[in-house]
Structure formats: C-alpha cells, structure tokens
Design a protein around this motif. Structure first.
Motif, PDB file in Angstrom:
ATOM      1  N   LEU A   1      28.495  31.038  44.000  1.00  0.00           N
ATOM      2  CA  LEU A   1      29.395  31.405  42.598  1.00  0.00           C
ATOM      3  C   LEU A   1      29.423  32.824  42.639  1.00  0.00           C
ATOM      4  O   LEU A   1      28.608  33.715  42.578  1.00  0.00           O
ATOM      5  CB  LEU A   1      28.714  30.883  41.412  1.00  0.00           C
ATOM      6  N   ILE A   2      30.959  33.180  42.547  1.00  0.00           N
ATOM      7  CA  ILE A   2      31.256  34.574  42.549  1.00  0.00           C
ATOM      8  C   ILE A   2      31.989  34.795  41.160  1.00  0.00           C
ATOM      9  O   ILE A   2      32.409  34.047  40.527  1.00  0.00           O
ATOM     10  CB  ILE A   2      32.005  34.944  43.673  1.00  0.00           C
ATOM     11  N   ASN A   3      32.061  36.337  40.742  1.00  0.00           N
ATOM     12  CA  ASN A   3      32.636  36.779  39.606  1.00  0.00           C
ATOM     13  C   ASN A   3      33.881  37.422  40.178  1.00  0.00           C
ATOM     14  O   ASN A   3      33.724  38.665  40.816  1.00  0.00           O
ATOM     15  CB  ASN A   3      31.707  37.415  38.741  1.00  0.00           C
ATOM     16  N   LEU A   4      35.245  36.855  40.149  1.00  0.00           N
ATOM     17  CA  LEU A   4      36.129  37.724  40.580  1.00  0.00           C
ATOM     18  C   LEU A   4      36.640  38.927  39.756  1.00  0.00           C
ATOM     19  O   LEU A   4      36.632  38.742  38.465  1.00  0.00           O
ATOM     20  CB  LEU A   4      37.517  36.664  40.956  1.00  0.00           C
ATOM     21  N   ASN A   5      37.017  40.325  40.113  1.00  0.00           N
ATOM     22  CA  ASN A   5      37.741  41.087  39.427  1.00  0.00           C
ATOM     23  C   ASN A   5      38.956  41.668  40.432  1.00  0.00           C
ATOM     24  O   ASN A   5      39.145  41.106  41.338  1.00  0.00           O
ATOM     25  CB  ASN A   5      36.716  42.092  39.123  1.00  0.00           C
ATOM     26  N   LYS A   6      39.464  42.715  39.672  1.00  0.00           N
ATOM     27  CA  LYS A   6      40.593  43.271  40.685  1.00  0.00           C
ATOM     28  C   LYS A   6      40.343  44.121  41.649  1.00  0.00           C
ATOM     29  O   LYS A   6      41.127  44.829  41.987  1.00  0.00           O
ATOM     30  CB  LYS A   6      41.771  43.621  39.460  1.00  0.00           C
ATOM     31  N   ASN A   7      39.169  44.530  41.819  1.00  0.00           N
ATOM     32  CA  ASN A   7      38.505  45.578  43.036  1.00  0.00           C
ATOM     33  C   ASN A   7      39.014  44.786  44.335  1.00  0.00           C
ATOM     34  O   ASN A   7      37.978  44.138  44.676  1.00  0.00           O
ATOM     35  CB  ASN A   7      37.402  45.863  42.622  1.00  0.00           C
ATOM     36  N   VAL A   8      40.087  45.163  45.026  1.00  0.00           N
ATOM     37  CA  VAL A   8      40.408  44.445  46.151  1.00  0.00           C
ATOM     38  C   VAL A   8      39.504  45.110  47.157  1.00  0.00           C
ATOM     39  O   VAL A   8      39.081  44.258  48.337  1.00  0.00           O
ATOM     40  CB  VAL A   8      41.925  44.820  46.692  1.00  0.00           C
TER      41      VAL A   8
END
Length: 412
Positions: free
Chosen positions: A92-99
């Motif tokens: 389970l991962i938490n996505l953010n906008k840090n490419v």
C-alpha cells in the motif's frame, strides 16, 4: 483458537489479551529496519499456506531510498525469496506529485511487479502528505508498526508484535482500510491468448503523445507486411487468427506513422537480441497470442533490417537504442515488455522464452505513476552510450550487417 478469541474480542466478551514476552518497542531506524528484515527472512523460510498475503506499506514521503538506499537491495532480495516460498505481497503506497521519488520507487519495485505475485494499492487522496505510519504484517508470524517523529527518520520507533490475536486484528484493520481508502494500481489481463489485450494495445497507441518502448528484441512494427504475414503462416495459425493479428498490425502501424510525425517514438532493445538475430537468425515474434521464437532465412533477415533502416530514415522522430550487456545501473530484463504512452498508460508484460503464453500482462493508468514511468525510461535512454543510440551510428551498423548477410547469401 485465534479466530475464536478475535471473535470474542469483537463482541467485547474478553476485556483484554496479554501480550507475549516477544512483543517489544524497538528504538531507532536501524533497529526497526533490521527487525523488518528479520521478520521477512522468517517468512522467506516458511512455506505459505494457501498463498497467504503479507501486507506492507510504503509512505514515500519518508523516502527511505534517500537515507538507506544501500539496504534496499537486501530488502528486495528477501522479498523475492518470500514470493518464491508461496507468499503473495500487497503493498500500500501513498502517492504524491514528487516524480523523482516515484522514479526511485519504480526502479526498486519493477522487478517485483513482474513476478505476478506482487500487488500494489494506492491511497487516492493526493492532498494527504502522510499515510498512517509504516506497517509490515505477516500472518501468524509477526507485525511491525512504525512511528516516525519526523521525515528524517532519525527518531523512529516500532511496535513489534508476535501475539497471534493482535496480528489478526491488525490484518483485519489493514484489509478494511484498503477496501475503503485505496485503489489497485495494477490492472491485470488474462495471460491466455487474449484478444482484448490486443484491442487495448491499439487504443493505447491511438492516444496523442510521446511513446517509449522497452523490450528484448525488435517490435513487430519493424517487420514489412509481407514478411510478417509469411512468419505468421510459419507458425501454423489458422487464417482467421492471422487475419485478426494482421488487423492489429495494420492499425498499430497506421497509428505509428500518423503520430511519429509529431511525437517522439523511442524504442529500447538489448544488444544480445541483435546477436540472436544476426548470428543465429532467430527472432522472437510477438503478438497478442504471446511470444514465439522464429527462424529467419538470410533474405528474410535482410528484408527485415532494410525495413528498419527505412523507418529510421523516413521518420525523424523515431529512434532506436541498444543497451549493451556491460551497461551499469540499467534494466536488462530479457523477459520484460514495457510500453509507456505519455499521459495515458503503461503496459507491462513478462515472458518465459520457453513458453508461448505470457507469464503476466498488466496496465497502469494512474497519472502520477504513468508520468514517473515516462521519466524513468527517459533516464534510461539518457544513460545509454551515444554510440548505440545515435541514429546515424545505428543505421551505419545495420548497413554493415546487411552487407555481411548479402555476402553470406552470395557464398551459399
């Protein structure tokens, strides 16, 4: 017994359950990470019953890869052993906008994805900066719940639990959280001869934008139509199946020719595949049915290479690169197919060369991850030596191979 106690707890029939002497509070990141490795090592040595699932979280805001990158190779190796022993892993991962962080995550996770026993879910509230702290839950063996006081990981703690009732409760909570607050990142297709996958491949190619392709050997779009038809007939396929495959081929080729005049199309292949092609006259023929090794006659091989040169010369936005065997820090998976369409999706397949049917087929459409895959393959492209990706150099090398093949043909 564990189920009975858990049921009693749910019904508040038991006010408390004593923990064992093995349940501990562990202090410091090095100690907590070491205990996580130990727990997974135990799982890797114990055969899973009924393909049980190990639950792991990855809160990429903590960015373990920056602080303890040297440990991640060991971590991944153990996860491979866990999978090999019959366990399934749900991350389970938490996505953010840090490419940038996502690119590092892809580099770590891609070899695990291709096993087909590694599932990823993501929380879809992008404004969240943190997930609940990290967890590893191994059914019947143990659980770790991490607490970090800051993103530097210097002040990290973990509750280590071996009490089977507590493990069961944490597992139940985790499942409920996943069902309510997450979505699957990987969408799987049947690995059988699936015509629906062929349709989706065409639909993916239709979308506007740049395209990256990574695979072992040349795309079927590099084959001239007459040769492709002949090779399909060599496989002994029925006329109806050949017609379906050629229909997909024509659609994809038309889309390729329309889009490549505007967008960049970059194909990445492995040098050993060229050796197979030139020295052994072997080509791995791919279509929605799967993958099959085909023997090419010398003239067929010449026609093939001449068509590749024609495409390279005709379309300035089309480029080919070859990854040398001695290249460092680059993926060199012989069994991997990865197509990335900018702003749309990622398609991934894995194969066993001894089998025709793909081992696994999946797609990813989550925008942040698609963007990260784009940057990941761009980074690989940039690291490939210039001599094996410069268009003039590639064409010159292919022409030399054609001259060699023509000489062989004349001598025969």
């Amino acid at each position: 017994m564990v189920h009975d106690i858990s049921k009693a707890i749910d019904n508040t029939l038991i006010p408390s359950v004593d923990f064992s002497s093995e349940d501990k509070l562990i202090l410091g990141f090095e100690s907590t990470f070491s205990r996580a490795i130990t727990l997974l090592e135990v799982a890797s040595k114990q055969k899973s019953k009924n393909n049980e699932t190990i639950y792991i979280t990855y809160n990429n805001d903590l960015n373990i890869s920056d602080h303890h990158y040297k440990n991640l190779g060991l971590y991944r190796d153990i996860l491979f052993k866990v999978i090999a022993n019959g366990w399934h892993i749900l991350l389970l991962i938490n996505l953010n906008k840090n490419v940038g962080k996502m690119i590092k995550f892809i580099h770590f996770i891609l070899p695990l994805i291709v096993t087909g026993k590694f599932t990823i879910h993501y929380t879809y509230k992008y404004e969240n900066t943190t997930l609940f702290d990290e967890n590893i839950i191994v059914p019947n063996l143990g659980a770790l719940s991490f607490i970090s006081m800051n993103v530097s990981l210097k002040n990290s703690y973990a509750f280590y639990i071996q009490n089977p009732v507590a493990i069961n409760i944490l597992q139940k909570h985790f499942k409920e959280f996943i069902s309510l607050h997450s979505k699957p990142l990987l969408n799987y297709y049947s690995n059988q001869k699936n015509i629906n996958y062929g349709y989706y491949l065409v639909e993916t190619e239709k979308n506007l934008g740049n395209r990256f392709l990574y695979k072992y050997s040349f795309s079927v779009l590099m084959l001239p139509i007459d040769l492709y038809t002949k090779l399909l007939q060599k496989k002994g396929l029925s006329p109806n199946i050949i017609q379906d495959i050629l229909s997909f081929y024509h659609q994809r080729l038309d889309i390729f020719k329309a889009n490549v005049t505007i967008y960049e199309y970059n194909d990445i292949y492995l040098v050993p595949s060229i050796h197979d092609l030139i020295r052994h006259q072997e080509f791995y023929l791919y279509d929605y049915m799967g993958l099959e090794k085909i023997h090419l006659e010398v003239q067929e091989l010449i026609d093939f290479l001449e068509n590749i040169i024609y495409l390279l010369r005709t379309f300035k936005n089309f480029n080919i690169a070859f990854i040398p065997p001695d290249a460092e820090n680059l993926i060199k998976n012989h069994d991997l197919f990865c197509l990335v369409k900018e702003g749309h999706s990622v398609l991934i397949e894995t194969f066993e060369f001894s089998k025709i049917i793909p081992r696994m087929r999946l797609r990813i459409e989550e925008p942040t991850v698609v963007r990260a895959f784009e940057e990941y393959l761009k980074d690989i492209w940039d690291k490939i030596p210039p001599i094996t990706k410069d268009k003039k150099q590639v064409i010159s090398w292919l022409l030399r191979q054609i001259d060699s093949l023509k000489a062989k043909l004349n001598n025969d």
